[in-house]
Design a protein around this motif. Structure first.
Motif, PDB file in Angstrom:
ATOM      1  N   UNK A 159      53.883  -8.522  36.106  1.00 57.82           N
ATOM      2  CA  UNK A 159      54.077  -9.886  35.603  1.00 57.82           C
ATOM      3  C   UNK A 159      53.054 -10.250  34.537  1.00 57.82           C
ATOM      4  N   UNK A 160      51.826  -9.795  34.706  1.00 60.05           N
ATOM      5  CA  UNK A 160      50.791 -10.117  33.717  1.00 60.05           C
ATOM      6  C   UNK A 160      51.129  -9.493  32.365  1.00 60.05           C
ATOM      7  N   UNK A 161      51.618  -8.236  32.390  1.00 59.82           N
ATOM      8  CA  UNK A 161      51.979  -7.577  31.141  1.00 59.82           C
ATOM      9  C   UNK A 161      53.178  -8.268  30.486  1.00 59.82           C
ATOM     10  N   UNK A 162      54.141  -8.694  31.288  1.00 61.07           N
ATOM     11  CA  UNK A 162      55.313  -9.385  30.742  1.00 61.07           C
ATOM     12  C   UNK A 162      54.912 -10.693  30.063  1.00 61.07           C
ATOM     13  N   UNK A 163      53.989 -11.411  30.703  1.00 64.21           N
ATOM     14  CA  UNK A 163      53.531 -12.681  30.112  1.00 64.21           C
ATOM     15  C   UNK A 163      52.761 -12.426  28.826  1.00 64.21           C
ATOM     16  N   UNK A 164      51.934 -11.403  28.834  1.00 68.62           N
ATOM     17  CA  UNK A 164      51.140 -11.077  27.648  1.00 68.62           C
ATOM     18  C   UNK A 164      52.028 -10.694  26.466  1.00 68.62           C
ATOM     19  N   UNK A 190      60.001  -3.727  23.808  1.00 72.86           N
ATOM     20  CA  UNK A 190      59.245  -3.639  25.058  1.00 72.86           C
ATOM     21  C   UNK A 190      59.845  -2.496  25.874  1.00 72.86           C
ATOM     22  N   UNK A 191      59.007  -1.519  26.159  1.00 73.61           N
ATOM     23  CA  UNK A 191      59.471  -0.363  26.920  1.00 73.61           C
ATOM     24  C   UNK A 191      59.323  -0.626  28.422  1.00 73.61           C
ATOM     25  N   UNK A 192      60.357  -0.247  29.145  1.00 74.65           N
ATOM     26  CA  UNK A 192      60.343  -0.461  30.593  1.00 74.65           C
ATOM     27  C   UNK A 192      59.151   0.225  31.242  1.00 74.65           C
ATOM     28  N   UNK A 193      58.821   1.426  30.764  1.00 73.61           N
ATOM     29  CA  UNK A 193      57.725   2.190  31.370  1.00 73.61           C
ATOM     30  C   UNK A 193      56.378   1.497  31.215  1.00 73.61           C
ATOM     31  N   UNK A 194      56.272   0.576  30.237  1.00 72.74           N
ATOM     32  CA  UNK A 194      55.001  -0.123  30.011  1.00 72.74           C
ATOM     33  C   UNK A 194      54.829  -1.334  30.912  1.00 72.74           C
ATOM     34  N   UNK A 195      55.913  -1.802  31.528  1.00 72.37           N
ATOM     35  CA  UNK A 195      55.813  -3.056  32.296  1.00 72.37           C
ATOM     36  C   UNK A 195      56.308  -2.891  33.735  1.00 72.37           C
ATOM     37  N   UNK A 196      56.559  -1.674  34.163  1.00 70.81           N
ATOM     38  CA  UNK A 196      56.979  -1.441  35.552  1.00 70.81           C
ATOM     39  C   UNK A 196      56.092  -0.367  36.179  1.00 70.81           C
TER      40      UNK A 196
END
Length: 307
Positions: A159-164, A190-196
């Protein structure tokens, strides 16, 4: 994922135990699969929360009567349940002839589509939710064990990465969780691997038919979250177990230990043993495999997701 024991006796029913059948519940809608259907299984279902219109697959381990004499009646009764859709039946070669002969001679008719698949060792089912592997065990007749493995679940969203990154709440989050990359309105990819996080390993449950200790029992139970293994005879009765194609409590514990299973539930108890004797033998096997327990009629066992 949850299992319910509908019969835990070997060979013949007793006043306290019915012959073999185990239900595997797959979701909150009580959709379930059935492993074996000894005589009286549909009667046991009436005492549970399970309904035949929620049953969509049956797996028979072998053609001995205490594992399938309840099958024709159960299949016929399913026609009376509203919303009973197609049903797939799996079992060793001969299962089709058995069912077709019973229906032909009794002039029974089904109001739903029944597909019968005569299995052979290997990967039996591969869909987007589960795989089912079948291997041959060592018994007096051909006998199978089945391993049900849940597909991995997507990792948790960061969630923090998604908000950023400025990803808005809504459908894009679902795509990212499913492993899809998304393009924001500002043109940022936005790559899925970067936020999951890493995928969550699926659960594995192994259902073994009647067997003496063998290599394929270990393969099916390898690191399983739950291994269901027969324990027909008491420790010290290994020669008799071998002669009849069965296992003792101690041998079941040894298979679970060799496989590195996380949990073992033993079932298929000889009618010579009452509940007190079963518990005593389970306690004795804990020196080999501590996380062992005895199945009970209507016992429900939750198979928790890995953390």
């Amino acid at each position: 994922m949850r299992i319910i024991f509908l019969g835990t006796s070997a060979g013949r029913p007793t006043k306290a135990r019915n012959v073999t059948s185990v239900a595997l519940l797959l979701d909150k809608r009580n959709r379930f699969w059935l492993f074996d259907a000894g005589e009286g299984t549909q009667h046991r279902l009436l005492g549970s929360k399970l309904k035949l219109n929620k049953l969509d697959r049956i797996f028979i381990t072998h053609l001995h009567g205490d594992h399938l004499y309840g099958l024709p009646g159960l299949l016929a009764s399913r026609s009376y349940f509203e919303g009973a859709g197609p049903l797939k039946l799996y079992g060793p070669p001969g299962i089709r002839e058995y069912v077709e002969s019973a229906f032909r001679l009794s002039e029974a008719h089904l109001d739903y589509e029944l597909e019968t698949i005569e299995a052979e060792p290997g990967m039996l089912i591969e869909d987007d939710q589960y795989t089912v592997e079948v291997r041959e065990l060592e018994h007096r007749i051909r006998c199978f064990g089945y391993r049900v493995t849940e597909r991995p679940s997507p990792g948790r969203l960061d969630l923090a990465a998604l908000e950023r990154l400025g990803v808005p709440f809504g459908p894009l989050l679902g795509k990212l969780k499913r492993g899809e990359d998304v393009l924001l309105d500002n043109g940022m990819l936005v790559r899925s691997s970067d936020v999951t996080g890493a995928p969550i390993k699926g659960r594995a449950v192994a259902f073994l038919g009647d067997t003496t200790p063998c290599d394929d029992a270990v393969v099916l139970g390898k690191e399983a979250d739950l291994l269901v293994h027969e324990a027909t005879f008491a420790p010290g009765m290994e020669e008799k177990a071998l002669a009849y194609g069965h296992s003792t409590f101690r041998q079941a514990a040894e298979i679970a230990a060799q496989a590195g299973a996380k949990r073992l539930v033993v079932t298929h108890f000889s009618s010579r043993f009452d509940d007190e004797e079963v518990e005593r033998m389970v306690d004795g096997a804990k020196i080999i495999f501590p996380n062992i327990e005895a199945a009970r009629e209507y016992a429900e066992i939750e198979v928790a997701k890995p953390k």
